[in-house]
Design a protein around this motif. Structure first.
Motif, PDB file in Angstrom:
ATOM      1  N   MET A   1       0.845  -1.194   0.000  1.00 29.00           N
ATOM      2  CA  MET A   1       0.000   0.000   0.000  1.00 29.00           C
ATOM      3  C   MET A   1       0.882   1.245   0.000  1.00 29.00           C
ATOM      4  O   MET A   1       1.885   1.302   0.701  1.00 29.00           O
ATOM      5  CB  MET A   1      -0.921   0.002   1.234  1.00 29.00           C
ATOM      6  CG  MET A   1      -1.869   1.199   1.299  1.00 29.00           C
ATOM      7  SD  MET A   1      -2.889   1.220   2.790  1.00 29.00           S
ATOM      8  CE  MET A   1      -3.983  -0.149   2.471  1.00 29.00           C
ATOM      9  N   SER A   2       0.522   2.239  -0.800  1.00 29.07           N
ATOM     10  CA  SER A   2       1.303   3.473  -0.867  1.00 29.07           C
ATOM     11  C   SER A   2       1.147   4.279   0.417  1.00 29.07           C
ATOM     12  O   SER A   2       0.248   4.030   1.232  1.00 29.07           O
ATOM     13  CB  SER A   2       0.837   4.315  -2.058  1.00 29.07           C
ATOM     14  OG  SER A   2      -0.497   4.766  -1.853  1.00 29.07           O
ATOM     15  N   ARG A   3       2.038   5.273   0.572  1.00 36.08           N
ATOM     16  CA  ARG A   3       1.958   6.133   1.760  1.00 36.08           C
ATOM     17  C   ARG A   3       0.630   6.873   1.818  1.00 36.08           C
ATOM     18  O   ARG A   3       0.008   6.977   2.877  1.00 36.08           O
ATOM     19  CB  ARG A   3       3.125   7.114   1.754  1.00 36.08           C
ATOM     20  CG  ARG A   3       3.100   8.118   2.902  1.00 36.08           C
ATOM     21  CD  ARG A   3       4.429   8.823   3.018  1.00 36.08           C
ATOM     22  NE  ARG A   3       5.473   7.865   3.393  1.00 36.08           N
ATOM     23  CZ  ARG A   3       6.780   8.122   3.267  1.00 36.08           C
ATOM     24  NH1 ARG A   3       7.179   9.272   2.758  1.00 36.08           N
ATOM     25  NH2 ARG A   3       7.655   7.217   3.654  1.00 36.08           N
ATOM     26  N   ALA A   4       0.186   7.385   0.665  1.00 35.44           N
ATOM     27  CA  ALA A   4      -1.099   8.087   0.629  1.00 35.44           C
ATOM     28  C   ALA A   4      -2.235   7.151   1.018  1.00 35.44           C
ATOM     29  O   ALA A   4      -3.169   7.541   1.734  1.00 35.44           O
ATOM     30  CB  ALA A   4      -1.342   8.673  -0.760  1.00 35.44           C
ATOM     31  N   GLY A   5      -2.153   5.909   0.560  1.00 35.28           N
ATOM     32  CA  GLY A   5      -3.183   4.930   0.915  1.00 35.28           C
ATOM     33  C   GLY A   5      -3.183   4.621   2.398  1.00 35.28           C
ATOM     34  O   GLY A   5      -4.252   4.479   3.007  1.00 35.28           O
ATOM     35  N   ARG A   6      -1.990   4.503   2.978  1.00 34.22           N
ATOM     36  CA  ARG A   6      -1.903   4.245   4.425  1.00 34.22           C
ATOM     37  C   ARG A   6      -2.478   5.411   5.218  1.00 34.22           C
ATOM     38  O   ARG A   6      -3.212   5.214   6.193  1.00 34.22           O
ATOM     39  CB  ARG A   6      -0.441   4.007   4.833  1.00 34.22           C
ATOM     40  CG  ARG A   6       0.174   2.748   4.256  1.00 34.22           C
ATOM     41  CD  ARG A   6       1.450   2.376   4.996  1.00 34.22           C
ATOM     42  NE  ARG A   6       2.472   3.400   4.927  1.00 34.22           N
ATOM     43  CZ  ARG A   6       3.420   3.474   3.998  1.00 34.22           C
ATOM     44  NH1 ARG A   6       3.436   2.596   3.007  1.00 34.22           N
ATOM     45  NH2 ARG A   6       4.338   4.424   4.039  1.00 34.22           N
ATOM     46  N   GLU A 102       3.277   8.830  10.376  1.00 31.03           N
ATOM     47  CA  GLU A 102       2.072   8.720   9.560  1.00 31.03           C
ATOM     48  C   GLU A 102       0.838   8.534  10.432  1.00 31.03           C
ATOM     49  O   GLU A 102      -0.218   9.120  10.164  1.00 31.03           O
ATOM     50  CB  GLU A 102       2.208   7.548   8.588  1.00 31.03           C
ATOM     51  CG  GLU A 102       3.280   7.752   7.530  1.00 31.03           C
ATOM     52  CD  GLU A 102       3.518   6.518   6.680  1.00 31.03           C
ATOM     53  OE1 GLU A 102       4.123   6.647   5.599  1.00 31.03           O
ATOM     54  OE2 GLU A 102       3.095   5.412   7.091  1.00 31.03           O
TER      55      GLU A 102
END
Length: 260
Positions: A1-6, A102
């Motif tokens: 999963m991408s950072r934006a998705g996380r 995050e």
């Protein structure tokens, strides 16, 4: 999963977690309303009478917003960190790609949305129930970044308390122990001239919030007989507040526990 998705998934989970706690939802919006009703409607302001609450009603807009920006994220994020520690959630998060900063950023986004809504409701009640008004200039839009940065700052301080204090009850006590003095020592409700000259108000980050918000919202009184307390320089105040927020966020993210 991408950072934006996380970040999106963690923010969504934090939002639904907030909505599930009905008591927290109620008091998040009810507490600011009580403050306005007590001080704005019942106590009211008495210009030129001497003592407390002697400034025009518009002067206290910054103070009411400061209460929301200070109390809610400080206690909510502090309690959230304490709950995660007691439930060994950070140990579980350590096994996922989600980084601590995050997780903290997601909590900050949730609180920014919640407090933004609370601030809008508070201002609506304030303008309805009192004779407060805001400056008719474009600078008033700076209230938005002031609120956002202020929420980020006190979310980070709340996370620091949650990481350093042993229990959730201790976090709540520590939050109140910090927030209550700051409200009265940061020009939120008490003008600078009513406090001892030796008090270093500039050491309080909330001072820069109240000065900056007051500078962009408070219209100078038309009646020259009313001498209101001075306001600040908004862009400089916002810059200093942002500096506090960045330092606090980095420190809070570093101190969030990896294990419990």
């Amino acid at each position: 999963m991408s950072r934006a998705g996380r970040l999106l998934a963690t923010t969504r989970a934090g939002w639904h977690s907030f909505l599930r706690r009905r008591t927290a939802v109620f008091f998040t919006f009810f507490f600011p309303a009580i403050i306005v009703l007590i001080f704005g409607v019942l106590v009211q302001t008495q210009p030129a009478s001497g003592g407390l609450f002697t400034e025009p009603a518009g002067w206290y807009i910054a103070g009411y917003l400061a209460v929301v920006v200070l109390f809610t994220p400080l206690s909510r994020v502090g309690s959230e960190v304490a709950r995660h520690r007691s439930g060994s959630q950070f140990e579980k998060l350590a096994t996922t790609p989600l980084r601590r900063w995050e997780w903290l950023l997601a909590q900050t986004i949730v609180n920014t949305i919640v407090i933004g809504i609370a601030a809008i409701l508070l201002l609506g009640l304030l303008f309805t129930a009192t004779d407060a008004s805001v400056k008719g200039s474009a600078d008033v839009v700076l209230v938005v970044p002031f609120v956002g940065v202020g929420v980020g700052l006190f979310c980070a301080i709340g996370a620091l308390l949650g990481s350093l204090v042993d229990s959730q009850d201790g976090v709540i006590a520590a939050s109140n122990g910090i927030a209550i003095p700051l409200v009265f020592l940061s020009e939120a409700f008490v003008p600078r001239e009513l406090l001892p000259a030796w008090l270093p108000l500039e050491l309080s980050p909330l001072t820069y919030f109240t000065r900056g918000v007051r500078a962009v919202t408070y219209p100078e009184p038309a009646d020259s007989a009313i001498t209101a307390a001075p306001v600040g320089t908004p862009l400089l105040d916002l810059l200093v507040l942002t500096g506090f927020a960045v330092v606090a966020f980095v420190l809070a993210a570093y101190l969030l526990p990896r294990t419990d």
